[in-house]
Every structure is written in structure tokens, then in C-alpha cells.
Design a protein around this motif. Structure first.
Motif, PDB file in Angstrom:
ATOM      1  N   ILE A  79       0.826  -1.217   0.000  1.00 27.89           N
ATOM      2  CA  ILE A  79       0.000   0.000   0.000  1.00 27.89           C
ATOM      3  C   ILE A  79       0.859   1.267   0.000  1.00 27.89           C
ATOM      4  O   ILE A  79       0.389   2.318  -0.427  1.00 27.89           O
ATOM      5  N   GLU A 294      -5.713  -3.529  -2.541  1.00 25.28           N
ATOM      6  CA  GLU A 294      -4.495  -2.744  -2.297  1.00 25.28           C
ATOM      7  C   GLU A 294      -4.441  -1.510  -3.184  1.00 25.28           C
ATOM      8  O   GLU A 294      -3.892  -0.479  -2.800  1.00 25.28           O
ATOM      9  N   THR A 297      -6.796   1.057  -1.591  1.00 26.14           N
ATOM     10  CA  THR A 297      -6.198   1.533  -0.339  1.00 26.14           C
ATOM     11  C   THR A 297      -5.114   2.560  -0.628  1.00 26.14           C
ATOM     12  O   THR A 297      -4.901   3.491   0.158  1.00 26.14           O
ATOM     13  N   GLY A 298      -4.428   2.400  -1.762  1.00 22.20           N
ATOM     14  CA  GLY A 298      -3.400   3.360  -2.146  1.00 22.20           C
ATOM     15  C   GLY A 298      -3.936   4.767  -2.290  1.00 22.20           C
ATOM     16  O   GLY A 298      -3.226   5.743  -2.003  1.00 22.20           O
ATOM     17  N   GLY A 316       1.235   5.064   4.848  1.00 21.66           N
ATOM     18  CA  GLY A 316       1.088   3.639   4.570  1.00 21.66           C
ATOM     19  C   GLY A 316       1.401   2.790   5.785  1.00 21.66           C
ATOM     20  O   GLY A 316       0.693   1.815   6.084  1.00 21.66           O
TER      21      GLY A 316
END
Length: 381
Positions: A79, A294, A297-298, A316
Motif C-alpha cells: 500500500i 491494495e 487503499t493506495g 502507509g
């Protein structure tokens, strides 16, 4: 007429390159509010266990000492890079929402090389990671070309590429016997030589899943920071994002800059996929019609980190820390989805704080311009 230099175009942008104090304060403010909302939710769900559950969120990652901290870095590795991908594109004036597609394409490239190219010896894992970078860059190239030459909104193009990438990987893996484990409906294990070396982290954090991927992620963060803030190429990329027409007037190839920005962002997201699937933790490409979490989420990581590479690194790690602590909430009969709610609230308040900051900046700028106009008018009189 002498052309303006890219650095001249970015006099205002350079002030935003670093993590300003008000930006840091806005992120801290959002984190505090998010945690408060999380505590309220815990009280509403189970008042008797709310405080122990909240304490677990804050300290759960330390439950198993060094092993727990190692797990935090393991969760943070992908992430951080997907957040860096989004943040890098945003710094260059683009919104790369295509990280899920770039992530899974990069992961597929790594898994393909990891399973089939077994004759590479000690260089196997490195070549597999290179494949993930190339696949991610290719998947970022398409939205970049469409944006540069046809002015197609990169958000729309990236969303389409997400689903194309997901279904394409599912089809290729499922139709290839060497790649597909039909008993588990997922990709097969990569060769042992394709697993990323521990690089000594197994001695620091014994028993955890952490490996050299976190070191690679930190190196990439530093490289992107230097690229954006210490190179002419980075200034050109930001200049095009700041003002495309002015950049073209200054002699910058704006089409090339847009394409390169999306390719670099895609390469970073692809590398994130490679680092996850080559971690040696039994992670496989599952054949299901769901975009990689993922990647999304980034976006949260980039917003919380203010799109600054250093900020993205710490945001992160922070979100991974909350995730690691949230696993222990089940001991108090709470659902782990509460962590997702807390993160969502934090991101909401981060975006709200940034919006207020931008509005204040616009008001101050308008007031300053008005005062300058009045001063100039008085001088002419």
C-alpha cells in the motif's frame, strides 16, 4: 523571445512540494477525529468492551513484539507503493485511479516469471520484479496515451483498464495449466528462487512475514522524492500538471510528460503487485471478479500523505499499523471492518481539511491580488 524555464513555471508549486506544517496538522487532525469516531462506534456496538477494544487498536501491533512490528511492515509494503503511484500522478496533475489494474497486471507479470522462468537462478526474483514493473508501466501507458493525444479523462480510462486487467489476468491464469491450481481456483506457487530475500529482516523480526520488499519500497519512495523535487525532469512533469499550456509555451513536450507520468505511476503500482505475490507468504492470484483492494487503499494512503512521497511512506505504515491492531478486535467480539470505517473517516476528514485549506488559500490570494491592484492604481494616480 526567450523561453521560460520549467523552474520559473513552478515557483508556486515548489512551495507545495514538501510537507508543510499546516498540511501535517491537517492530517494529524483527521487521524484524531477518525480515532474518536472509531471509539464512538465501539461504544455503540459494545459499551463494556469499547475501551479495551480501542486500546487494542492502538497497541495491538505490539502484541507479539518484534514479530508484530514485522507484520506491520509486511502489510505496509504494497500500500506504500500503490499510494506512491497515486500520489506521484497527482503531483503531476493526473488522477491515477487505475492502481488496482496496474497492481494485478504487475502481480501477474511477477507470478508468470516466478512460475515458468525457473532457470534464472539467484536473479530469478529480481527478473520477476522487473516483469511486474514492465507490466504495470504498460497498463499505465494506455490511459497516458489517451490523455495526451485525445484528452480522454484519465479517470475514465483508468477505471476501464482496471476491469480489463482483472478479467484478462483471470482468463490467462485459468486457461494456463502451468499457472493454474484448479483445486484452489488460484495461481500456483512461484519457485522458491522467485521469493524476495529476507535481507536480514527475519533476524530483526523473527516469525513475521516481512522481507526485503519493505526495503525496496523505501528505496523507491526516496527515488521518487528525488525525481520530483531534485531533477529537471521532475520539475517538467509537475509543470505540465500545474499548467499544460504554459509548459508547452516554455518548450516542454507536454504529451511526453503526461505519458511518462502515467507509465511511472503504473510501474510503481505494478511493483507493488510483484512485491506482494513474491513475498513467500502463500499469497496467490485468486480467480474472482473483485478488483485488488491494495489499489484502492493506495488512494487513501496518498490522500492522508498529502501525495508527498515521504508522507505516503508514513501514512502507509500508519494504516498498516491500524490494520495489524484491528485483527485482535475479534477477541472483544468486534468486527475487523471497524478498522475500515476508521480509515474511511480519517480519509474523509483529510479531504475535508485539504478542501478548507485550498479555499483559504484562494481567498488569501484574491485578497493579495486586490491589494496589489489597489496599490498599483494609487501609484499610477
Amino acid at each position: 523571445m526567450k523561453q521560460k524555464q520549467p523552474r520559473d513555471l513552478l515557483s508556486a508549486e515548489r512551495k507545495r512540494a514538501g510537507l508543510s506544517y499546516d498540511g501535517i496538522l491537517s492530517s494529524v487532525f483527521a487521524i484524531v477525529l477518525g480515532l474518536i469516531v472509531g471509539l464512538i462506534i465501539l461504544f455503540l456496538c459494545n459499551p463494556a468492551q469499547a475501551l479495551p477494544g480501542f486500546a487494542t487498536i492502538l497497541t495491538g501491533a505490539f502484541t507479539h513484539g518484534a514479530k508484530g512490528i514485522g507484520q506491520v511492515f509486511y502489510y505496509a509494503t504494497p500500500i506504500i507503493l500503490t499510494g506512491l503511484s497515486v500520489g506521484f500522478a497527482f503531483k503531476t496533475g493526473l488522477f491515477n485511479i487505475g492502481t488496482p489494474g496496474q497492481f494485478i497486471m504487475g502481480g501477474f507479470g511477477a507470478v508468470y516469471v516466478g512460475i515458468l522462468w525457473t532457470s534464472l537462478g539467484p536473479a530469478h526474483w529480481f527478473v520477476a520484479l522487473l516483469a511486474s514493473v514492465v507490466m504495470g508501466a504498460v497498463w499505465g501507458l494506455v490511459p497516458g496515451l489517451l490523455k495526451a493525444y485525445y484528452n480522454v479523462n484519465e479517470v475514465i480510462a483508468s477505471i476501464m483498464m482496471n476491469y480489463i486487467g482483472m478479467y484478462l489476468v483471470n482468463w490467462i491464469v485459468k486457461s494456463s495449466k502451468p499457472l493454474f491450481n484448479n483445486l484452489r481456483n488460484e495461481s500456483r506457487n512461484v519457485a522458491a528462487t522467485a521469493n524476495i530475500p529476507k535481507m536480514g529482516l527475519d533476524k530483526i523480526s523473527p516469525g513475521s512475514s516481512v522481507n526485503g520488499g519493505i526495503i525496496i519500497a523505501i528505496i523507491v519512495v526516496i527515488l521518487i522524492y528525488l525525481l520530483l523535487n531534485k531533477t529537471t525532469f521532475g520539475y517538467e512533469l509537475k509543470a505540465v500538471g500545474f499548467n499544460r499550456d504554459a509548459s508547452k509555451y516554455a518548450g516542454i513536450n507536454e504529451k511526453k510528460s503526461i505519458i511518462m507520468s502515467m507509465m511511472i505511476a503504473g510501474a510503481i503500482a505494478g511493483l507493488a503487485g510483484g512485491l506482494l505475490y513474491l513475498a513467500g507468504t502463500g499469497k496467490h492470484i485468486e480467480i474472482k471478479d473483485v478488483l485488488a483492494s491494495e489499489g484502492f487503499t493506495g488512494i487513501s494512503v496518498a490522500l492522508l500523505g498529502l501525495s508527498n512521497p515521504i508522507g505516503v511512506l508514513f501514512s502507509g505504515i500508519f494504516i498498516a499499523y491500524l490494520t495489524a491492531g484491528g485483527f485482535y478486535l475479534q477477541l472483544f467480539e468486534f468486527s475487523t471492518e471497524i478498522i475500515d470505517i476508521i480509515v474511511a473517516v480519517i480519509i474523509y476528514f483529510s479531504a475535508f481539511a485539504l478542501m478548507v485549506k485550498m479555499l483559504i488559500g484562494k481567498v488569501q490570494k484574491a485578497r493579495h491580488e486586490k491589494e496589489e491592484a489597489q496599490t498599483k492604481g494609487g501609484g499610477d494616480a
